[in-house]
Design an enzyme around this catalytic site. Structure first.
Site, PDB file in Angstrom:
ATOM      1  N   HIS A  92       0.848  -1.211   0.294  1.00  0.00           N
ATOM      2  CA  HIS A  92       0.257   0.142   0.086  1.00  0.00           C
ATOM      3  C   HIS A  92       0.764   0.883  -0.479  1.00  0.00           C
ATOM      4  O   HIS A  92       0.538   1.735  -0.792  1.00  0.00           O
ATOM      5  CB  HIS A  92      -0.887  -0.253   1.044  1.00  0.00           C
ATOM      6  CG  HIS A  92      -2.172   1.539   0.610  1.00  0.00           C
ATOM      7  ND1 HIS A  92      -3.217   1.145  -0.068  1.00  0.00           N
ATOM      8  CD2 HIS A  92      -2.039   1.998   1.425  1.00  0.00           C
ATOM      9  CE1 HIS A  92      -3.910   2.196  -0.536  1.00  0.00           C
ATOM     10  NE2 HIS A  92      -2.949   2.628   1.570  1.00  0.00           N
ATOM     11  N   TYR A 109       1.819   5.654  -2.580  1.00  0.00           N
ATOM     12  CA  TYR A 109       2.042   6.617  -2.167  1.00  0.00           C
ATOM     13  C   TYR A 109       3.002   7.125  -2.552  1.00  0.00           C
ATOM     14  O   TYR A 109       3.484   8.105  -2.819  1.00  0.00           O
ATOM     15  CB  TYR A 109       1.985   6.709  -0.980  1.00  0.00           C
ATOM     16  CG  TYR A 109       0.066   6.540  -0.419  1.00  0.00           C
ATOM     17  CD1 TYR A 109      -0.493   7.798  -0.871  1.00  0.00           C
ATOM     18  CD2 TYR A 109      -0.211   5.567   0.079  1.00  0.00           C
ATOM     19  CE1 TYR A 109      -1.760   7.357  -0.883  1.00  0.00           C
ATOM     20  CE2 TYR A 109      -1.157   5.717   0.402  1.00  0.00           C
ATOM     21  CZ  TYR A 109      -2.425   6.398   0.133  1.00  0.00           C
ATOM     22  OH  TYR A 109      -3.943   6.707   0.522  1.00  0.00           O
ATOM     23  N   HIS A 133      -9.065  -0.237 -11.018  1.00  0.00           N
ATOM     24  CA  HIS A 133      -9.148   1.051 -10.057  1.00  0.00           C
ATOM     25  C   HIS A 133      -7.399   1.480  -9.895  1.00  0.00           C
ATOM     26  O   HIS A 133      -7.753   2.590 -10.192  1.00  0.00           O
ATOM     27  CB  HIS A 133      -9.592   0.915  -8.569  1.00  0.00           C
ATOM     28  CG  HIS A 133      -8.728   1.699  -7.202  1.00  0.00           C
ATOM     29  ND1 HIS A 133      -9.370   3.486  -6.915  1.00  0.00           N
ATOM     30  CD2 HIS A 133      -7.746   1.328  -6.655  1.00  0.00           C
ATOM     31  CE1 HIS A 133      -8.754   3.447  -6.056  1.00  0.00           C
ATOM     32  NE2 HIS A 133      -8.016   2.101  -5.694  1.00  0.00           N
ATOM     33  N   PHE A 134      -7.431   0.692 -10.043  1.00  0.00           N
ATOM     34  CA  PHE A 134      -5.784   0.467 -10.243  1.00  0.00           C
ATOM     35  C   PHE A 134      -4.962   1.994 -11.356  1.00  0.00           C
ATOM     36  O   PHE A 134      -4.756   2.472 -10.957  1.00  0.00           O
ATOM     37  CB  PHE A 134      -4.543  -0.513 -10.153  1.00  0.00           C
ATOM     38  CG  PHE A 134      -4.342  -1.066  -8.994  1.00  0.00           C
ATOM     39  CD1 PHE A 134      -4.482  -0.510  -7.554  1.00  0.00           C
ATOM     40  CD2 PHE A 134      -3.714  -2.403  -8.781  1.00  0.00           C
ATOM     41  CE1 PHE A 134      -4.706  -0.648  -6.493  1.00  0.00           C
ATOM     42  CE2 PHE A 134      -3.649  -3.236  -7.987  1.00  0.00           C
ATOM     43  CZ  PHE A 134      -4.404  -2.304  -6.782  1.00  0.00           C
ATOM     44  N   HIS A 135      -6.006   0.726 -12.749  1.00  0.00           N
ATOM     45  CA  HIS A 135      -5.952   1.539 -13.933  1.00  0.00           C
ATOM     46  C   HIS A 135      -6.041   3.708 -14.333  1.00  0.00           C
ATOM     47  O   HIS A 135      -6.029   3.982 -14.718  1.00  0.00           O
ATOM     48  CB  HIS A 135      -6.974   1.312 -14.730  1.00  0.00           C
ATOM     49  CG  HIS A 135      -6.056   0.033 -15.875  1.00  0.00           C
ATOM     50  ND1 HIS A 135      -6.293  -1.495 -14.530  1.00  0.00           N
ATOM     51  CD2 HIS A 135      -5.098  -0.324 -16.335  1.00  0.00           C
ATOM     52  CE1 HIS A 135      -5.099  -1.606 -15.776  1.00  0.00           C
ATOM     53  NE2 HIS A 135      -4.734  -1.876 -16.793  1.00  0.00           N
ATOM     54  N   ARG A 158     -10.716 -11.376 -11.608  1.00  0.00           N
ATOM     55  CA  ARG A 158      -9.921  -9.884 -11.706  1.00  0.00           C
ATOM     56  C   ARG A 158      -8.713 -11.452 -11.675  1.00  0.00           C
ATOM     57  O   ARG A 158      -8.623 -12.384 -11.738  1.00  0.00           O
ATOM     58  CB  ARG A 158      -8.931  -9.284 -10.900  1.00  0.00           C
ATOM     59  CG  ARG A 158      -8.968  -9.843  -9.711  1.00  0.00           C
ATOM     60  CD  ARG A 158      -8.541  -8.853  -8.455  1.00  0.00           C
ATOM     61  NE  ARG A 158      -7.464  -7.798  -8.976  1.00  0.00           N
ATOM     62  CZ  ARG A 158      -6.390  -6.984  -8.166  1.00  0.00           C
ATOM     63  NH1 ARG A 158      -6.185  -7.325  -6.935  1.00  0.00           N
ATOM     64  NH2 ARG A 158      -5.287  -6.770  -8.863  1.00  0.00           N
ATOM     65  N   ARG A 159      -7.606 -11.007 -12.906  1.00  0.00           N
ATOM     66  CA  ARG A 159      -6.366 -11.722 -13.077  1.00  0.00           C
ATOM     67  C   ARG A 159      -6.944 -13.060 -13.767  1.00  0.00           C
ATOM     68  O   ARG A 159      -6.113 -13.755 -13.800  1.00  0.00           O
ATOM     69  CB  ARG A 159      -5.688 -12.064 -11.936  1.00  0.00           C
ATOM     70  CG  ARG A 159      -4.749 -11.120 -11.005  1.00  0.00           C
ATOM     71  CD  ARG A 159      -4.494 -12.471 -10.001  1.00  0.00           C
ATOM     72  NE  ARG A 159      -3.888 -11.160  -9.140  1.00  0.00           N
ATOM     73  CZ  ARG A 159      -4.157 -10.843  -7.619  1.00  0.00           C
ATOM     74  NH1 ARG A 159      -4.781 -12.174  -7.474  1.00  0.00           N
ATOM     75  NH2 ARG A 159      -3.532 -10.189  -7.077  1.00  0.00           N
TER      76      ARG A 159
END
Length: 552
Positions: free
Chosen positions: A222, A226, A373-375, A438-439
């Site tokens: 996580h 950041y 979300h990551f994208h 996913r994946r």
């Protein structure tokens, strides 16, 4: 003349450009793997030469999520430190050591993935096992990044000794905060790789504590988000104001926001493990609360940025409730690309709140919503800001100018990227709400009752992936043009100043012992008892079919 204008000499520029070259080569390789994934998921495309879906999935995640970001961030931060506090020849030599150690590690891990001996995905969860060289390569990347950390720490320490009683330059302060966070959080992934994965992959031990390995990974995983995001914040706080002709809204607020990110970004890894057994629910709850505390510096940043935009616009004579928006340089790609990254962070942040919420997480857990979300976060907010930085940083490093052609191409590339991501991330979010995993390749669930519901969104991802790959090709052309073809000249290194006549920055904000101490105490509080419990009570290892697939 050039050194006076940019603050960088040729030796600095050569070092930083080496990091940029690896960044953009990674963009091409990782982007191609992403395109192939979206095509495979339609069910109408088969990978050639016996290449496996999870092989390209691993390349895509590792190359873009770890290699591209780490090389760009360290190169960019070397540029900021050289500009603000200087870089000695000895520090530059250690910078080169950082580059080569990271490159050797990256090459070793990449070769194992390409040979099909490390198809363990971006998270390399056990019981998936890779070739030992893959793990040694990861270790080298971490060690190389640590060298860069200590170069940056030394740069600021030396500057402070030469300027007693003065506040450190804001950007140098931000770089050191980011590298402190990186060093502390990578201790977790280094521990699991060195103590657990390498002996296990070498056959020295027959099993490993899987829950412990996953917990150590997310202790790192996580804060990694950041580590990606804070360099974008550096550009937003201290570079965009210069580009729009304004000043930094508040030096103190910017430092406070970065300190809060340092404190609250690390002791929160359990919110990625909400559905995993073996972790006491109370500790999950505590870390979820700490996760939501990170919203505070994000809101401070949003307030600071739009205050900067409004104040600058009103100083230029624009009136009305939203009249100040008209002063913003919408046709300047150095502003437009990062600004659109900011806009994307609004839905991205909302999605992050859903992911970290215990109840709502149940709906999207382990679905392609999380990938969407990551994208939005990494592949839109962060990457668009990195592209915006590149449009002025590469000319600064290569001794060239930003001409009308590159600005127009940059605007086009940004719009193409936004359109592609609308289809890509939008389709992923919607398919995730319908339960699409996913994946997973299409063949994993072809013929299931839900596959017919998901297939339309799979085509949406393929459309988005194709548009995004066009955006990658445009960006690569822009990089080559800025490096070799743009008109020669001196481009300014844009760093904004704090407004005059404001309250001085409180000295407590540079009390490193205080803030590092609070961070360590919070980490110890959030992890000590759960770690002891995991080590004492969880089984040493489990077959794949007995172990649940994790949240992220």
């Amino acid at each position: 003349m050039i050194a006076e204008k940019t603050g960088l000499n040729k030796s600095d520029s050569k070092l930083i450009m080496s990091f940029m070259w690896v960044t953009f080569i990674s963009l091409l390789i990782g982007g191609l793997m992403g395109l192939l994934q979206t095509l495979v998921r339609t069910g109408n495309f088969t990978l050639p030469f016996g290449i496996g879906y999870y092989q390209i999935l691993t390349v895509h995640g590792v190359i873009l999520g770890l290699v591209l970001t780490t090389f760009f961030i360290i190169g960019f931060q070397f540029a900021l430190m050289a500009k603000t506090v200087g870089m000695t020849s000895k520090q530059r030599k250690w910078g080169w050591a950082s580059f080569w150690v990271m490159l050797i590690g990256t090459t070793a891990s990449a070769i194992m993935i390409l040979l099909g001996k490390a198809s363990v995905l971006y998270t390399f969860y056990a019981p998936l096992k890779a070739h030992p060289i893959f793990y040694f390569g990861l270790t080298f990347v971490i060690i190389g990044s640590w060298i860069a950390c200590f170069v940056n720490f030394r740069q600021l320490y030396k500057w402070k000794k030469e300027h007693p009683g003065e506040h450190s330059p804001l950007l140098a302060f931000m770089v050191v905060i980011n590298m402190l966070m990186w060093f502390i959080c990578t201790l977790g992934v280094a521990a699991t790789v060195l103590i657990q994965f390498i002996p296990w992959s070498l056959g020295l031990v027959g099993s490993m504590n899987i829950l412990l390995s996953r917990t150590l990974f997310w202790y790192f995983g996580h804060p990694l988000v950041y580590f990606w995001l804070l360099p974008a914040y550096m550009a937003w706080y201290a570079i965009l104001p210069k580009i729009i002709g304004g000043k930094i809204f508040s030096d103190s607020l910017a430092r406070l926001a970065f300190i809060l990110f340092l404190i609250f970004s690390i002791p929160v890894g359990f919110h990625h493990q909400l559905l995993e057994p073996g972790i006491d629910p109370m500790w999950k709850y505590i870390q979820v609360v700490l996760t939501f505390a990170v919203i505070i510096p994000s809101l401070l940043t949003a307030f600071s940025m739009f205050a900067t935009f409004e104040i600058t616009g009103r100083q230029k004579g624009y009136t009305g409730l939203f009249g100040w928006l008209r002063h913003l340089p919408w046709k300047d790609v150095r502003f437009f690309a990062p600004f659109m990254g900011m806009v994307a962070f609004i839905p991205a942040g909302a999605g992050g709140i859903i992911n970290a919420s215990n109840q709502m997480n149940q709906v999207v857990h382990n679905t392609i919503w999380v990938t969407g979300h990551f994208h939005l976060t990494l592949a839109t907010t962060v990457i668009l800001t990195f592209f915006g930085i590149s449009y002025w940083l590469v000319p600064v490093l290569t001794g060239r100018k930003i001409d009308k052609k590159i600005n127009t191409l940059g605007m086009t590339q940004t719009i193409v990227w936004l359109v592609g991501m609308f289809f890509m991330s939008g389709s992923m979010h919607l398919a995730g709400l319908l339960g699409a995993p996913r994946r997973s390749a299409f063949s994993d669930y072809q013929g299931s009752a839900q596959a017919a519901e998901w297939i339309g969104y799979q085509y949406g991802q393929a459309i988005g992936g194709s548009i995004l790959f066009i955006g990658i090709l445009i960006m690569l052309y822009n990089f080559f043009y800025m490096t070799f073809k743009a008109p020669k000249g001196v481009e300014e290194f844009p760093i904004a100043e704090a407004p005059t006549g404001t309250e001085p920055t409180p000295i407590v904000l540079e009390n490193w012992r205080l803030w590092i101490g609070i961070t360590v105490v919070l980490i110890a509080f959030a992890y000590t008892i759960p770690f002891v419990d995991i080590i004492q009570n969880s089984p040493p290892g489990s077959p794949p079919f007995e172990w649940p697939i994790g949240n992220n």
